[in-house]
Design an enzyme around this catalytic site. Structure first.
Site, PDB file in Angstrom:
ATOM      1  N   HIS A  12      -6.859  -6.839  -0.249  1.00  0.00           N
ATOM      2  CA  HIS A  12      -6.878  -5.398  -0.493  1.00  0.00           C
ATOM      3  C   HIS A  12      -6.028  -5.075  -1.712  1.00  0.00           C
ATOM      4  CE1 HIS A  12      -7.599  -5.854   3.891  1.00  0.00           C
ATOM      5  NE2 HIS A  12      -8.536  -4.957   3.640  1.00  0.00           N
ATOM      6  N   ASP A  37      -3.442 -10.457  -2.324  1.00  0.00           N
ATOM      7  CA  ASP A  37      -3.982  -9.929  -1.078  1.00  0.00           C
ATOM      8  C   ASP A  37      -5.425  -9.477  -1.313  1.00  0.00           C
ATOM      9  OD1 ASP A  37      -2.651  -8.586   1.672  1.00  0.00           O
ATOM     10  OD2 ASP A  37      -4.428  -7.538   0.957  1.00  0.00           O
ATOM     11  N   HIS A  43       0.811  -1.227   0.000  1.00  0.00           N
ATOM     12  CA  HIS A  43       0.000   0.000   0.000  1.00  0.00           C
ATOM     13  C   HIS A  43       0.841   1.272   0.000  1.00  0.00           C
ATOM     14  CE1 HIS A  43      -3.607  -2.300   0.409  1.00  0.00           C
ATOM     15  NE2 HIS A  43      -3.325  -2.735   1.612  1.00  0.00           N
TER      16      HIS A  43
END
Length: 307
Positions: free
Chosen positions: A161, A159, A122
């Site tokens: 996300h 993942d 991220h």
């Protein structure tokens, strides 16, 4: 040939507040799950500022360093925290990926798994977020291109996300192909199929809440055909285990066997494309039992592919 496990005790020194899902226990459980496997165990080195600058400007590295508290914890955003040991852990998370790339591309091992935290997918160019400080997978990809002279590196992310940071860092890099499946809608809100990169080098596979094995496998079977047609010289995996049905942060219904399936499919594709050169780095997974089972299944397949 063999499989390397690249890790370091500094991963335990990145401390988050009580009740935070990205906690020290994640690393303890992940490593315990694979402690009996015949892996080549290697210490993760610290990435240098120069190596971090493959993806992040120096001012960002300096900002993270300057924010490290001398004691206790410090909050960077709603989700992302620092403690006195966070910079060491984050540097080794990035450095572990570089060590894995070196070992795989030099033929010292067939593949490698980097078990470090905090995760990285991220972290954007100058923005820490979603528990992440540096873009470990993207840095590893750029290192393979710039240091080892590769021409095509694929980065895949399963993942739950979306790997917005990896996408952000590789958006303009025509020598990479980034492929990511993620629940959608879900934080961070990116990952639509219309997001395709500056060079048609991004492929997003949004998955509906409540979907499970059948939908995931269908999406990834098609995606793997595209990756193989692109013929990557190295495959880097952002391995998150939070799409599991027991994970508290999302609503997909994967089971442990799905991680075995996707790892085997990716390794088989890599074998056909480049002789099986795979680097995997740990991302999310917040139910400790599901994380342990997923990591075990993932690494067992890496060992199978590396033998």
């Amino acid at each position: 040939m063999s499989t390397a496990l690249i890790t370091h005790a500094d991963a335990l020194g990145h401390v988050t507040p009580e009740g935070h899902p990205e906690r020290v226990a994640r690393m303890e459980h992940a490593l315990h799950a694979i402690q009996d496997l015949p892996l080549e165990r290697v210490s993760a080195p610290e990435a240098s500022d120069e190596e971090l600058r493959l993806c992040h400007p120096q001012r960002y590295v300096d900002r993270i360093r300057g924010a490290i508290p001398s004691s206790g914890t410090r909050q960077l955003d709603a989700d992302t925290w620092l403690s006195p040991g966070s910079m060491y852990a984050a540097r080794r998370g990035a450095g572990g990926g570089l060590q894995a790339v070196d070992m795989v591309l030099k033929g010292e091992v067939k593949n490698a798994f980097v078990a470090m935290r905090p995760p990285g997918h991220h972290a954007e160019l100058e923005t820490p977020m979603g528990f992440c400080l540096f873009g470990n997978a993207a840095i590893a990809a750029k290192y393979a291109l710039e240091t080892h002279g590769l021409k095509r590196v694929a980065v895949v992310d399963f993942d739950v996300h979306h790997g917005n940071g990896t996408q952000n860092l590789l958006w303009d890099e025509a020598r990479t192909l980034f492929v990511s499946s993620q629940q959608m809608p879900l934080w961070p809100g990116t990952g639509a199929a219309t997001e395709r990169g500056a060079h048609d080098n991004v492929l997003n596979l949004p998955l509906a809440p409540g979907s499970g094995s059948a939908e995931m496998r269908s999406a990834w079977e098609a995606a793997i055909r595209r990756i193989e047609a692109w013929a990557p010289e190295l495959l880097i995996i952002s391995a998150g285990f939070d799409a599991h049905q027991d994970d508290p942060l999302a609503n997909l219904n994967w089971v442990t066997e799905d991680y075995r399936w996707i790892t085997r499919a990716l390794c088989a594709m890599a074998q056909r494309s480049n002789g099986g050169r795979v680097v995997s780095t740990l991302e999310g997974g917040y139910d400790l039992e599901a994380l342990s089972e997923g990591v075990r299944a993932h690494v067992e397949v890496l060992l199978e592919a590396g033998s």
